[in-house]
Design a protein around this motif. Sequence first.
Motif, PDB file in Angstrom:
ATOM      1  N   GLN A   1       0.818  -1.211   0.000  1.00 25.10           N
ATOM      2  CA  GLN A   1       0.000   0.000   0.000  1.00 25.10           C
ATOM      3  C   GLN A   1       0.848   1.256   0.000  1.00 25.10           C
ATOM      4  OE1 GLN A   1      -2.200  -0.553   3.555  1.00 25.10           O
ATOM      5  NE2 GLN A   1      -3.477  -2.173   2.708  1.00 25.10           N
TER       6      GLN A   1
ATOM      7  N   SER B   1       2.740   6.426  -1.713  1.00 27.75           N
ATOM      8  CA  SER B   1       1.544   5.587  -1.600  1.00 27.75           C
ATOM      9  C   SER B   1       1.313   4.912  -2.942  1.00 27.75           C
ATOM     10  CB  SER B   1       0.309   6.392  -1.240  1.00 27.75           C
ATOM     11  OG  SER B   1       0.649   7.609  -0.712  1.00 27.75           O
TER      12      SER B   1
ATOM     13  N   GLU C   1      -1.293   2.709  -5.310  1.00 34.32           N
ATOM     14  CA  GLU C   1      -2.622   2.167  -5.574  1.00 34.32           C
ATOM     15  C   GLU C   1      -2.474   1.109  -6.649  1.00 34.32           C
ATOM     16  OE1 GLU C   1      -5.611   5.094  -6.577  1.00 34.32           O
ATOM     17  OE2 GLU C   1      -4.790   6.365  -4.981  1.00 34.32           O
TER      18      GLU C   1
ATOM     19  N   ASN D   1      -6.581  -3.695  -8.882  1.00 31.40           N
ATOM     20  CA  ASN D   1      -6.803  -5.067  -8.420  1.00 31.40           C
ATOM     21  C   ASN D   1      -7.277  -5.996  -9.527  1.00 31.40           C
ATOM     22  OD1 ASN D   1      -6.001  -5.228  -5.736  1.00 31.40           O
ATOM     23  ND2 ASN D   1      -7.749  -3.955  -5.135  1.00 31.40           N
TER      24      ASN D   1
ATOM     25  N   VAL E   1      13.336   2.207   6.184  1.00 28.65           N
ATOM     26  CA  VAL E   1      12.259   2.106   5.210  1.00 28.65           C
ATOM     27  C   VAL E   1      11.127   1.295   5.833  1.00 28.65           C
ATOM     28  CG1 VAL E   1      11.598   1.257   2.947  1.00 28.65           C
ATOM     29  CG2 VAL E   1      13.836   2.270   3.276  1.00 28.65           C
ATOM     30  N   LEU E   2       9.923   1.846   5.745  1.00 28.35           N
ATOM     31  CA  LEU E   2       8.735   1.154   6.239  1.00 28.35           C
ATOM     32  C   LEU E   2       7.897   0.740   5.039  1.00 28.35           C
ATOM     33  CD1 LEU E   2       7.642   3.661   9.027  1.00 28.35           C
ATOM     34  CD2 LEU E   2       9.175   1.717   9.245  1.00 28.35           C
ATOM     35  N   ALA E   3       7.375  -0.451   5.086  1.00 32.08           N
ATOM     36  CA  ALA E   3       6.474  -0.914   4.034  1.00 32.08           C
ATOM     37  C   ALA E   3       5.107  -1.137   4.656  1.00 32.08           C
ATOM     38  CB  ALA E   3       7.005  -2.193   3.424  1.00 32.08           C
ATOM     39  N   TYR E   4       4.091  -0.497   4.086  1.00 32.37           N
ATOM     40  CA  TYR E   4       2.717  -0.711   4.543  1.00 32.37           C
ATOM     41  C   TYR E   4       2.119  -1.767   3.631  1.00 32.37           C
ATOM     42  CZ  TYR E   4       2.751   3.669   7.260  1.00 32.37           C
ATOM     43  OH  TYR E   4       3.019   4.670   8.144  1.00 32.37           O
ATOM     44  N   THR E   5       1.753  -2.880   4.208  1.00 30.42           N
ATOM     45  CA  THR E   5       1.212  -3.956   3.383  1.00 30.42           C
ATOM     46  C   THR E   5      -0.193  -4.299   3.881  1.00 30.42           C
ATOM     47  OG1 THR E   5       2.025  -5.675   4.839  1.00 30.42           O
ATOM     48  CG2 THR E   5       3.512  -4.929   3.126  1.00 30.42           C
ATOM     49  N   ASP E   6      -0.868  -5.120   3.096  1.00 33.30           N
ATOM     50  CA  ASP E   6      -2.177  -5.602   3.542  1.00 33.30           C
ATOM     51  C   ASP E   6      -1.994  -6.455   4.792  1.00 33.30           C
ATOM     52  OD1 ASP E   6      -3.253  -4.322   1.457  1.00 33.30           O
ATOM     53  OD2 ASP E   6      -3.687  -6.101   0.236  1.00 33.30           O
ATOM     54  N   LYS E   7      -3.075  -6.531   5.556  1.00 29.62           N
ATOM     55  CA  LYS E   7      -3.029  -7.259   6.828  1.00 29.62           C
ATOM     56  C   LYS E   7      -2.744  -8.750   6.645  1.00 29.62           C
ATOM     57  CE  LYS E   7      -4.064  -5.114  10.831  1.00 29.62           C
ATOM     58  NZ  LYS E   7      -2.887  -4.629  11.500  1.00 29.62           N
TER      59      LYS E   7
ATOM     60  N   PRO F   1       4.572   3.520  12.956  1.00 27.85           N
ATOM     61  CA  PRO F   1       4.631   4.314  11.718  1.00 27.85           C
ATOM     62  C   PRO F   1       5.692   5.415  11.726  1.00 27.85           C
ATOM     63  CG  PRO F   1       2.638   4.811  12.957  1.00 27.85           C
ATOM     64  CD  PRO F   1       3.281   3.654  13.649  1.00 27.85           C
TER      65      PRO F   1
ATOM     66  N   LYS G   1      -0.210   2.993  -9.249  1.00 27.88           N
ATOM     67  CA  LYS G   1      -0.121   4.457  -9.249  1.00 27.88           C
ATOM     68  C   LYS G   1       0.633   4.852  -7.982  1.00 27.88           C
ATOM     69  CE  LYS G   1      -2.991   8.577  -9.787  1.00 27.88           C
ATOM     70  NZ  LYS G   1      -2.522   9.376  -8.658  1.00 27.88           N
TER      71      LYS G   1
END
Lengths: 206, 481
Positions: A82, A103, A105, A108, A153-159, A172, A192
């Motif tokens: 994400q 960010s 997008e 899907n 570096v932080l990666a925001y991923t799906d749960k 965060p 995106k």
Amino acid sequence: MASRTATKDIITLRGSAAIVSEFFGYAANSILYNRGVYPEESFAKVKKYGLPMLLTQDEGVKGFISNLNSQLSEWLEAGKLQRVVLVIMSKATGEVLERWNFSIETDNEVVEKGVSREKSDKEIMREIQAIMRQIASSITYLPCLDEPCVFDVLAYTDKDVAVPFTWIESDPKLIANPQMVKLHSFDTKIHKVDTLVSYKYDDEDE
Amino acid sequence: MEAETPSEGLITPSPSPSSSSSSIKRRCLCPVQKTLFRRKTSRENVIFKTLLDRFIPNRSAMDFDYAHYMLTEGRKVEENPKSTETYTSPSKQAYRKVLAETFNMNRSRILAFKNKAPTPVDLFPTGYLSADTATTTSDLQKPVKPRRSIPQSSERTLDAPDILDDFYLNLLDWGSSNVLSIALGNTIYLWDASNGAASELVTIDDEDGPVTSVRWAPDGRHIAVGLNNSDVQLWDSTSERKLRTLKGIHQMRVGSLDWNNHILTTGGMDGQINNNDVRVRSHLIGTYRGHHQEVCGLKWSDSGQQLASGGNDNLVHIWDRSSCNSQTAQWLHRLENHTAAVKALAWCPFQANLLASGGGGGDQCVKFWNTHTGALLNSIDTGSQVCALLWNKNERELLSAHGFSQNQLTLWKYPAMSKLAKLRGHTSRVLFMAQSPDGCTVASAAGDETLRFWNVFGTPATTKPAQKKTPEPFAHFSRIR
């Protein structure tokens, strides 16, 4: 349809993931160079995106970024990523000074059905180039980092993503009351990427 | 999921529909949501969404799973060509996007590498790193020198009983063999700084004394002693034996002495400066005439080409070496700017032709001279009598010794002349100063009958790299010939 593939550039999920993760690699290098996190002389110049780009020659940093990139492309191909955040912190105090926020997008439909999209490489390149230029010029308005800094570096991923062996969950690392500047974005028609830099607001200057 | 339209059914949403439907049922407890839920069953999906946008009742009543589901579903409907009717304006789309992003915050995992990238310092020495943030190239070239801490108190204090509290004398010297000589009344004591051993060299007879000046020869073995009876004696410190006495060169006491190789220059209360070749029988080889009162300061430059002399007549003279053996030598420069007696004289070790001179109680100034042209370069009012001056051999610093009111030593940065340190401890005016051969330690003797040692010029270990810097890389290019 066959005649169209000949004239138009087809972009697949895999290709898009490669473009995006490569972009992160160059963007991270550029940020580390421009913000002076590592000494200037540890960077070497290469040509990329029609721009002279600087890549770190330090083995430790190089390894970190390439490990990061391989993991990111895996997540990108699964559509699980994400957001990626490059955090610059004070080495002495650990205070977060800057967050470079990308960010993502993901389309899907492409992930689920495996269809491809059309967008020319040239166009994507031009969009990335604009971001890179903005990163390089950001030093004009960002506050001076006049102390030794480190980055993460932080990666925001799906749960539902299983945490890989070499990764751990993190907070965060937000900045309280930050200033934010939105940079350009680029779109592969599959991924995106919106770029935003937030930094510590120094009200002493006011 | 009762409300599913056929078009939505084509798309598999990321959260499972069953969990969402169960959360909807839970939501029924909330009256607002209940209404919405009913509307949804009766109306079109899109309208419901529009209403949802308007209803963010309160945060605690929100179910993020549900909201996310609705939002992502909504996007799918838009993208789906079958539901081409666009009910949502661009601003609403943007709003929905922001909303979705906010919700995503709670729906994502934040991950970071266990192994962090190497910190910059692990790879590069700290000097490099600090240079990295420096903007100018000059900063890059020279690493920042760590600040030297200057001890504010004396390292060691020795008693100096019966020391003459006389401004015009020179009773303390530190030889090149690291032995300190001090005259206390009629007696000269030697104190070996390397082992702290003290010994008495000689006690002068009462009618000849007291001792008015002592000065080590450059070899660190021989010592010249000026006496109140106008005689000058030469002593060998190792054999503790008097070598010769120079008689009849002055009419009055000899308060200042300096060596230039084998030439011993003596300054007397009679205002005369005599040059003596100590190797020959008729030792008096020349006289500098210019002072008409007691000569209390005498210093040969490091090159041995120029002699600076200061007197009670407020004058400073610069004399040339080449005229030292003539009877009618004329001074090179007569410097008349001081308004009190000048005893403190110090040649700069890093800049040729630079002399610092300090005036007595009525003047209180330190003045800097170009002895080549005789120009006054700078003058600083110290606010107190200047009894002695010493240059730091390793740094561009000058140490001055003062009298009333603080009896302190002041360390100055040259040429900015900012005060770096004030060393207090003496309770009477600091009459004499001498520097150790390594240039680091300073001994000061004062009217309070103490001899104090100050570690003011740093330690030898830190001074070595500074000495290396002195040869300038392009010095031989810039010489004007």
